[in-house]
Structures are given as C-alpha cells and as structure tokens.
Design an enzyme around this catalytic site. Structure first.
Site, PDB file in Angstrom:
ATOM      1  N   ASP A  17       0.762  -1.360  -0.430  1.00 19.85           N
ATOM      2  CA  ASP A  17      -0.094  -0.171  -0.338  1.00 19.85           C
ATOM      3  C   ASP A  17       1.031   1.100   0.061  1.00 19.85           C
ATOM      4  O   ASP A  17       2.330   0.622   0.306  1.00 19.85           O
ATOM      5  CB  ASP A  17      -0.940  -0.526   1.340  1.00 19.85           C
ATOM      6  CG  ASP A  17      -2.034   0.806   1.302  1.00 19.85           C
ATOM      7  OD1 ASP A  17      -2.673   1.539   0.475  1.00 19.85           O
ATOM      8  OD2 ASP A  17      -1.548   1.648   2.544  1.00 19.85           O
TER       9      ASP A  17
ATOM     10  N   ALA B 119      -0.049   5.408   1.504  1.00 20.54           N
ATOM     11  CA  ALA B 119      -0.007   6.146   2.602  1.00 20.54           C
ATOM     12  C   ALA B 119       0.161   5.343   4.126  1.00 20.54           C
ATOM     13  O   ALA B 119      -1.366   4.311   3.837  1.00 20.54           O
ATOM     14  CB  ALA B 119      -1.556   7.309   2.423  1.00 20.54           C
TER      15      ALA B 119
ATOM     16  N   ALA C 287     -12.674  10.266  10.359  1.00 23.18           N
ATOM     17  CA  ALA C 287     -12.647  10.315   8.669  1.00 23.18           C
ATOM     18  C   ALA C 287     -11.937   8.972   8.501  1.00 23.18           C
ATOM     19  O   ALA C 287     -11.952   8.492   7.726  1.00 23.18           O
ATOM     20  CB  ALA C 287     -11.993  11.584   8.568  1.00 23.18           C
TER      21      ALA C 287
ATOM     22  N   MET D 226     -10.845   3.660   6.348  1.00 24.50           N
ATOM     23  CA  MET D 226      -9.818   4.035   5.139  1.00 24.50           C
ATOM     24  C   MET D 226      -9.276   1.907   4.608  1.00 24.50           C
ATOM     25  O   MET D 226      -9.579   1.038   5.145  1.00 24.50           O
ATOM     26  CB  MET D 226      -8.487   3.854   6.217  1.00 24.50           C
ATOM     27  CG  MET D 226      -7.439   4.186   5.044  1.00 24.50           C
ATOM     28  SD  MET D 226      -7.130   6.145   4.828  1.00 24.50           S
ATOM     29  CE  MET D 226      -7.384   7.211   6.268  1.00 24.50           C
TER      30      MET D 226
ATOM     31  N   LYS E 152     -12.057   6.005  -2.730  1.00 24.91           N
ATOM     32  CA  LYS E 152     -12.072   7.424  -1.647  1.00 24.91           C
ATOM     33  C   LYS E 152     -13.752   8.069  -1.786  1.00 24.91           C
ATOM     34  O   LYS E 152     -13.957   8.796  -0.840  1.00 24.91           O
ATOM     35  CB  LYS E 152     -10.902   8.667  -1.705  1.00 24.91           C
ATOM     36  CG  LYS E 152      -9.599   7.788  -1.796  1.00 24.91           C
ATOM     37  CD  LYS E 152      -9.717   7.539  -0.722  1.00 24.91           C
ATOM     38  CE  LYS E 152      -7.820   7.477  -0.692  1.00 24.91           C
ATOM     39  NZ  LYS E 152      -7.680   6.349   0.901  1.00 24.91           N
TER      40      LYS E 152
ATOM     41  N   HIS F 118     -15.206   6.277   0.298  1.00 23.53           N
ATOM     42  CA  HIS F 118     -15.072   6.114   1.683  1.00 23.53           C
ATOM     43  C   HIS F 118     -15.617   7.436   2.079  1.00 23.53           C
ATOM     44  O   HIS F 118     -16.167   7.217   3.496  1.00 23.53           O
ATOM     45  CB  HIS F 118     -13.575   7.129   1.145  1.00 23.53           C
ATOM     46  CG  HIS F 118     -13.217   7.355   2.435  1.00 23.53           C
ATOM     47  ND1 HIS F 118     -11.309   6.211   3.117  1.00 23.53           N
ATOM     48  CD2 HIS F 118     -13.166   8.069   3.729  1.00 23.53           C
ATOM     49  CE1 HIS F 118     -10.916   7.019   4.725  1.00 23.53           C
ATOM     50  NE2 HIS F 118     -11.893   7.458   4.487  1.00 23.53           N
TER      51      HIS F 118
ATOM     52  N   ARG G  94     -10.601  -2.152  -2.431  1.00 16.40           N
ATOM     53  CA  ARG G  94     -10.959  -3.801  -1.645  1.00 16.40           C
ATOM     54  C   ARG G  94     -12.238  -2.986  -0.858  1.00 16.40           C
ATOM     55  O   ARG G  94     -12.656  -2.267  -1.207  1.00 16.40           O
ATOM     56  CB  ARG G  94      -9.843  -3.090  -0.656  1.00 16.40           C
ATOM     57  CG  ARG G  94      -8.490  -2.652  -1.295  1.00 16.40           C
ATOM     58  CD  ARG G  94      -7.230  -1.293  -0.247  1.00 16.40           C
ATOM     59  NE  ARG G  94      -5.956  -1.238  -1.014  1.00 16.40           N
ATOM     60  CZ  ARG G  94      -5.373  -0.544  -0.539  1.00 16.40           C
ATOM     61  NH1 ARG G  94      -5.523   0.533   0.142  1.00 16.40           N
ATOM     62  NH2 ARG G  94      -4.612   0.055  -1.123  1.00 16.40           N
TER      63      ARG G  94
ATOM     64  N   ASP H 299      -1.992  -0.895   5.675  1.00 14.08           N
ATOM     65  CA  ASP H 299      -2.317  -1.220   7.404  1.00 14.08           C
ATOM     66  C   ASP H 299      -4.024  -0.835   7.364  1.00 14.08           C
ATOM     67  O   ASP H 299      -3.965  -0.655   8.252  1.00 14.08           O
ATOM     68  CB  ASP H 299      -1.598   0.845   7.344  1.00 14.08           C
ATOM     69  CG  ASP H 299      -2.280   1.474   6.204  1.00 14.08           C
ATOM     70  OD1 ASP H 299      -2.127   1.947   5.367  1.00 14.08           O
ATOM     71  OD2 ASP H 299      -3.022   2.835   7.124  1.00 14.08           O
TER      72      ASP H 299
END
Length: 284
Positions: A27, A29, A60, A64, A68, A71, A175, A201
C-alpha cells in the site's frame, strides 16, 4: 499428453508450491510513505468542512482502504454523521453531495500528498533488501490514478519506484476485493499467488490479500489504525505505545493478518519466515 493430464500436472505442481516469495505488494499512505496516514484524513475533514459539516478524525479514518469516493459515502453512512447531516441540511444525502465532496477531496488531497509524502524511515533499506532477493515490488492504493500521477514522482525523487502500481480507478472493484493485488501478481509474473505478500495498514487491504490467496502483513505504528505522525508516535511513552499497538494489532488480526509489524522497516525477517513456511509446505 491430453489436456486433462496437463491440467492435473499443473494442479499437482501448484499443490506442491514451496516458494520462495517472488512479489511484495505495498500500500502507499501509512505503509511506505506518509507516516500515520495523515494526508487523506486531513483532506476528508477539510472537504467536509467546506461542505458545511464537521467530522472527527475517527469518523474520517473509519473506512480507510476503500476507494476514496466510496470512503466518503461510508463516512456519510455512519449513524452519527448521517444524523448531523440531516440536522444541518434538512434532508438526506444525495449522490450529487458525494460528488461535490469527492471533487473537493481530490483538490485538497493533491496538496496534502505533497505535504505528507515523506517515506517511512527504513523504507528504502527494506526495498533494497527485497530487490537483493530478486523480489519484485508491486503497489496498490485507494487513490485514483489522478492522485497517483502527482504522488508517484514525489516518491521517485526520494528513491522509491515500485515495479508496478494498480490504483482503484484501474480495476472494477476496490478493496476488500482482490482485484488490485491480483492485477499486480499478473503484471509482475508471479508464479503463484502464494508467492505474493501484501503489506497494508488497512483492514480492507488485508482482506483483499486473503481473498486473493496471498500472505497478509499488517502495518501498525505507521498506519491508519494508530494514526499518528512520526514525531507524535515517538513522543508517546512506552506504555501508551504498547496500548495503541495492541489495539491496532487486534484490528489487523481480525482482518486476517498472518503477521503484524510496526513499520516497513521490520519486514525482512517476516519475508524470511514466510519463505520458511512455504518451504515447509504451508500456505496462506
């Protein structure tokens, strides 16, 4: 030899796969750069503030790993956020609201990615170690290609250039589906999905790894589950680090992590352990 016999031979060969690891798929970030996964979180919060609604950092961060735009929809679907939206706007969320928030996110995150693009300490050393073992480097991200077109050159200037990058806008499903990791495996000619290790992460990233039949390594200290910049993480006392580390590890274990590590710097011994398990006949 008949087609059926050929298929049988391939099945036997696949069953007896004993490694070694050929491909590691990272990944971005929170894993390779942007310690604490700060850039997207700050962009989500600022985009919502521009839209007239304040959201917390926890709100927020919760979805994750997702694409986006999705998200944003998942943030809005959280009961407390949905209730505040209804009170503020006097109506439920519309698709056009999500579109506006997403457009604002992309604009803001283009700036944030540059601001929070520093590699996680030890990243380059780990990549060099992997390349020394002839391991190819793949990557996945919940960012669309438009964001990565700006972020990848910033990583390259620091010495990080993966062999392949699949963004969420390159596949049909993001994902937790395995589309992005499988696309990397194909592009990098992995001999078997069991030769692939996914390092991420986010729980959804680990779920994608497991869905693709790959090894899943969860990132704790530099990732979204702890969610602190490097200086803030280092400023914590040992007891607080341990508490946050254990909470994050539990979440990542629940998502199917085979291994968890603090940062990418801790990956080489895990690759050795996976090679040993493959040689012994284990599979993800």
């Amino acid at each position: 030899m008949t087609t059926a016999s050929n298929q049988t031979r391939h099945q036997i060969r696949g069953k007896d796969f004993r490694g070694p690891v050929s491909t590691v798929i990272f990944d971005w970030a929170g894993t390779v750069l942007d310690f604490g996964c700060i850039a997207p979180v700050a962009a989500f919060r600022e985009a919502f503030a521009e839209g007239g609604l304040t959201i917390s950092e926890a709100e927020a961060r919760a979805p994750m790993g997702a694409a986006k735009r999705e998200h944003i929809a998942l943030i809005l679907a959280q009961p407390n956020v949905s209730r505040r939206w209804q009170m503020e706007k006097g109506r439920s969320v519309r698709e056009t609201d999500i579109d506006r928030l997403y457009a604002a996110f992309l604009r803001i995150d283009a700036v944030n990615c540059a601001r929070y693009s520093a590699l996680v300490p030890g990243a380059l050393e780990t990549i060099a170690c992997l390349r020394g073992q002839s391991i190819t480097i793949g990557s996945t991200t919940g960012y669309p290609r438009s964001v990565m077109d700006g972020l990848m050159p910033l990583a390259s200037l620091q010495g990080y250039e993966p062999d392949h990058c699949v963004t969420v806008s390159d596949v049909t499903r993001g994902r937790p589906y395995p589309d992005m990791v499988l696309a990397n495996a194909v592009a990098l000619s992995a001999p078997d999905v069991r030769a692939c290790v996914v390092v991420d992460d986010s729980p959804t990233g680990l779920l994608a790894a497991r869905a693709g039949g790959m090894w899943a390594v969860g990132i704790i200290a530099s990732g979204n589950e702890v969610g602190l910049p490097l200086a803030d993480w280092l400023a914590l006392d040992e007891a607080e680090q341990t508490a946050r580390r254990e909470a994050a590890r539990n979440t990542l274990d629940d998502a199917g992590a085979h291994f968890t590590i603090d940062t990418i710097a801790d990956l080489p011994p895990v690759i050795a352990a996976i090679n040993a398990r493959l040689l012994a006949g284990d599979k993800p």
